[in-house]
Design a protein around this motif. Structure first.
Motif, PDB file in Angstrom:
ATOM      1  N   LYS A 117       0.999  -1.407   0.101  1.00 33.49           N
ATOM      2  CA  LYS A 117       0.022   0.060  -0.076  1.00 33.49           C
ATOM      3  C   LYS A 117       1.039   1.255  -0.132  1.00 33.49           C
ATOM      4  O   LYS A 117       0.337   2.274  -0.818  1.00 33.49           O
ATOM      5  CB  LYS A 117      -0.909   0.026   1.136  1.00 33.49           C
ATOM      6  N   THR A 145      -6.159  -8.312   2.958  1.00 26.77           N
ATOM      7  CA  THR A 145      -6.985  -7.471   4.137  1.00 26.77           C
ATOM      8  C   THR A 145      -6.500  -5.958   4.270  1.00 26.77           C
ATOM      9  O   THR A 145      -7.194  -5.130   4.320  1.00 26.77           O
ATOM     10  CB  THR A 145      -6.997  -8.051   5.616  1.00 26.77           C
ATOM     11  N   GLY A 148      -7.855  -4.079   1.637  1.00 26.63           N
ATOM     12  CA  GLY A 148      -9.313  -3.641   1.533  1.00 26.63           C
ATOM     13  C   GLY A 148     -10.197  -4.876   1.358  1.00 26.63           C
ATOM     14  O   GLY A 148     -11.202  -4.624   1.321  1.00 26.63           O
ATOM     15  N   ALA A 149      -9.421  -6.071   1.082  1.00 26.99           N
ATOM     16  CA  ALA A 149     -10.311  -7.142   1.143  1.00 26.99           C
ATOM     17  C   ALA A 149     -10.883  -7.777   2.529  1.00 26.99           C
ATOM     18  O   ALA A 149     -10.286  -7.046   3.498  1.00 26.99           O
ATOM     19  CB  ALA A 149      -9.638  -8.462   0.680  1.00 26.99           C
ATOM     20  N   ARG A 150     -11.920  -8.684   2.609  1.00 24.88           N
ATOM     21  CA  ARG A 150     -12.506  -8.815   3.793  1.00 24.88           C
ATOM     22  C   ARG A 150     -12.827 -10.278   3.543  1.00 24.88           C
ATOM     23  O   ARG A 150     -13.524 -11.128   2.643  1.00 24.88           O
ATOM     24  CB  ARG A 150     -13.963  -8.020   3.999  1.00 24.88           C
ATOM     25  N   ASP A 173     -14.773 -10.703   0.417  1.00 23.26           N
ATOM     26  CA  ASP A 173     -15.321  -9.663  -0.278  1.00 23.26           C
ATOM     27  C   ASP A 173     -14.205  -8.819  -0.968  1.00 23.26           C
ATOM     28  O   ASP A 173     -13.356  -8.303   0.027  1.00 23.26           O
ATOM     29  CB  ASP A 173     -16.173  -9.053   0.685  1.00 23.26           C
ATOM     30  N   SER A 175     -14.790  -6.094  -2.707  1.00 21.49           N
ATOM     31  CA  SER A 175     -15.328  -4.995  -3.247  1.00 21.49           C
ATOM     32  C   SER A 175     -14.713  -3.557  -2.999  1.00 21.49           C
ATOM     33  O   SER A 175     -14.732  -2.738  -3.578  1.00 21.49           O
ATOM     34  CB  SER A 175     -16.947  -4.893  -2.775  1.00 21.49           C
ATOM     35  N   GLU A 176     -13.928  -3.719  -1.849  1.00 23.59           N
ATOM     36  CA  GLU A 176     -13.280  -2.541  -1.200  1.00 23.59           C
ATOM     37  C   GLU A 176     -11.875  -2.534  -1.450  1.00 23.59           C
ATOM     38  O   GLU A 176     -11.046  -1.993  -0.992  1.00 23.59           O
ATOM     39  CB  GLU A 176     -13.629  -2.419   0.183  1.00 23.59           C
ATOM     40  N   LEU A 177     -11.253  -3.425  -2.475  1.00 25.34           N
ATOM     41  CA  LEU A 177      -9.946  -3.461  -2.750  1.00 25.34           C
ATOM     42  C   LEU A 177      -9.416  -2.199  -3.194  1.00 25.34           C
ATOM     43  O   LEU A 177     -10.143  -1.567  -4.067  1.00 25.34           O
ATOM     44  CB  LEU A 177      -9.671  -4.299  -3.906  1.00 25.34           C
ATOM     45  N   ASP A 178      -7.986  -1.666  -2.895  1.00 25.85           N
ATOM     46  CA  ASP A 178      -7.621  -0.436  -3.336  1.00 25.85           C
ATOM     47  C   ASP A 178      -7.515  -0.335  -4.700  1.00 25.85           C
ATOM     48  O   ASP A 178      -6.978  -1.418  -5.859  1.00 25.85           O
ATOM     49  CB  ASP A 178      -6.163  -0.570  -2.879  1.00 25.85           C
ATOM     50  N   ASN A 179      -8.364   0.787  -5.429  1.00 21.25           N
ATOM     51  CA  ASN A 179      -8.459   0.811  -6.645  1.00 21.25           C
ATOM     52  C   ASN A 179      -7.176   0.939  -7.434  1.00 21.25           C
ATOM     53  O   ASN A 179      -7.073   0.706  -8.914  1.00 21.25           O
ATOM     54  CB  ASN A 179      -9.126   2.242  -6.886  1.00 21.25           C
TER      55      ASN A 179
END
Length: 376
Positions: A117, A145, A148-150, A173, A175-179
């Motif tokens: 990151k 994680t 951004g993963a869950r 999940d 859906s919230e992975l770092d773009n």
């Protein structure tokens, strides 16, 4: 005579560059007219960042978590061509823990995700991620994680850190992975080609050195099997491929990211560092690693270098130096290495061997060079 000196680092002993310098000093003390070229190497494990930034990069320190979640200073590399280099061992490495702290049931790769990151903040065009030397068996759950993963159980609650928790995995999940991962290519340098599961997989082969008992090895393999099952069901991906077992299954988990390619680590570094060009007219290649055994033929640095060298330069001879020689070591003779030598004097215990590793390398190099000069 032109000699290429291309060691890997010796775990808990010395860096690849220091090993190379010691070998050179020993060799030249016996054969002063030798042209020696130092080529410190790595296969994705410890020393990967150092090897890649040696000529045109810089080291960047960054805070992160160790395998048990404690705050430490990790690091990554920045090259001049827009490439960043992260090695898992910098945050999640076995050497970050004492022998009594090692427990792959609870250790996590979260800190490695923090380093990725941090590297993403500079918008690199590419990240080289070195796997190897990890203290973990969590299939990359911690790393993902941090990005951004869950990882969720049947009740939709996040799992706790550690490889054992994967037995409760019900959903991943993303859906919230770092773009920023969408626009960044990640080349994964795998230090081994083991699959994720089974008797040749991450848990059975590498779990014991990370602190797992035989019963815990079975527990960890079952947990990875549950991870594999969820991924297969949810994403229609079979992640039991070669390299998936690297770094406690991190090679598998990384394949859930958008732009990831798994490669043999030593091959990737040889290509990036221009090994083909320097070995073309060499007479001798000296490789070295802390331990040489039957597992060395599975993508490890010494045999990877040897096979590449002989493909390019069929007349070259390859000598291997090692801190210790293990079971089935003779197999390396079928993979490009012509002779191998143990640098550690008989009867020397491990603490002494680690403390005197550089001296032993230098002495062995001198002895081998002297013997070769007498034989000519």
């Amino acid at each position: 005579m032109k000699v290429i000196i291309a060691p890997d680092s010796f775990k808990e002993c010395a860096s690849a560059l220091d090993i190379a310098k010691a070998i050179k000093a020993g060799w030249l003390s016996a054969q002063a007219d030798t042209q020696c070229t130092l080529f410190p190497m790595a296969d994705g494990g410890e020393g990967t960042v150092a090897a890649l930034i040696a000529n045109n990069g810089k080291l960047i320190e960054h805070p992160c978590q160790d395998p048990l979640g404690q705050a430490i200073n990790g690091f990554y590399g920045q090259l001049q061509d827009g490439i960043h280099v992260v090695e898992v061992a910098a945050a999640s490495g076995l050497e970050r823990l004492t022998t009594t702290q090692r427990n792959p049931l609870i250790t996590s790769t979260y800190g490695s995700g923090e380093l990725i990151k941090a590297a993403l903040a500079a918008n690199p065009r590419k990240i080289i991620l070195g796997l190897g030397g990890s203290a973990t068996n969590d299939a990359g759950m911690g790393l993902l994680t941090a990005l951004g993963a869950r990882f969720l159980d049947e009740d939709g609650q996040p799992l706790n850190p550690g490889g054992a928790e994967l037995i409760r995995l019900a959903e991943i999940d993303l859906s919230e992975l770092d773009n920023r991962l969408q626009n960044t290519e990640i080349l994964v340098a795998c230090d081994v080609d083991n699959p994720l599961l089974g008797h040749n997989g991450a848990s059975h082969i590498f779990g014991p050195q990370k602190g797992a008992t035989p019963e815990q090895v079975k527990q960890l393999d079952a947990a990875l099997a549950q991870f594999h099952k969820v991924v297969k069901t949810q994403f229609n991906l079979d992640l039991n491929n070669a390299g998936a077992g690297a770094a406690g299954g991190l090679g598998a988990g990384l394949q859930l990211l958008p732009q990831v390619t798994l490669q043999a680590g030593a091959e990737l570094l040889m290509d990036h560092l221009g090994f083909n060009d320097i070995v073309t007219d060499a007479d001798l290649l000296i490789v070295a690693e802390g331990r040489l055994d039957g597992q060395s033929i599975q993508g490890k640095t010494p045999t990877a270098l040897a096979k590449r060298a002989k493909k390019i330069n069929p007349t070259i001879k390859v000598l291997a130096l090692a801190g210790s020689l293990g079971e089935d070591v003779q197999q390396v003779l079928e993979h490009g290495i012509d002779a191998y030598y143990c640098i550690t004097p008989e009867g020397m215990d491990l603490p002494q061997a680690l403390a005197q590793g550089l001296k032993n390398c230098q002495q062995t190099a001198y002895t081998v060079a002297q013997n070769i000069s007498l034989a000519v």
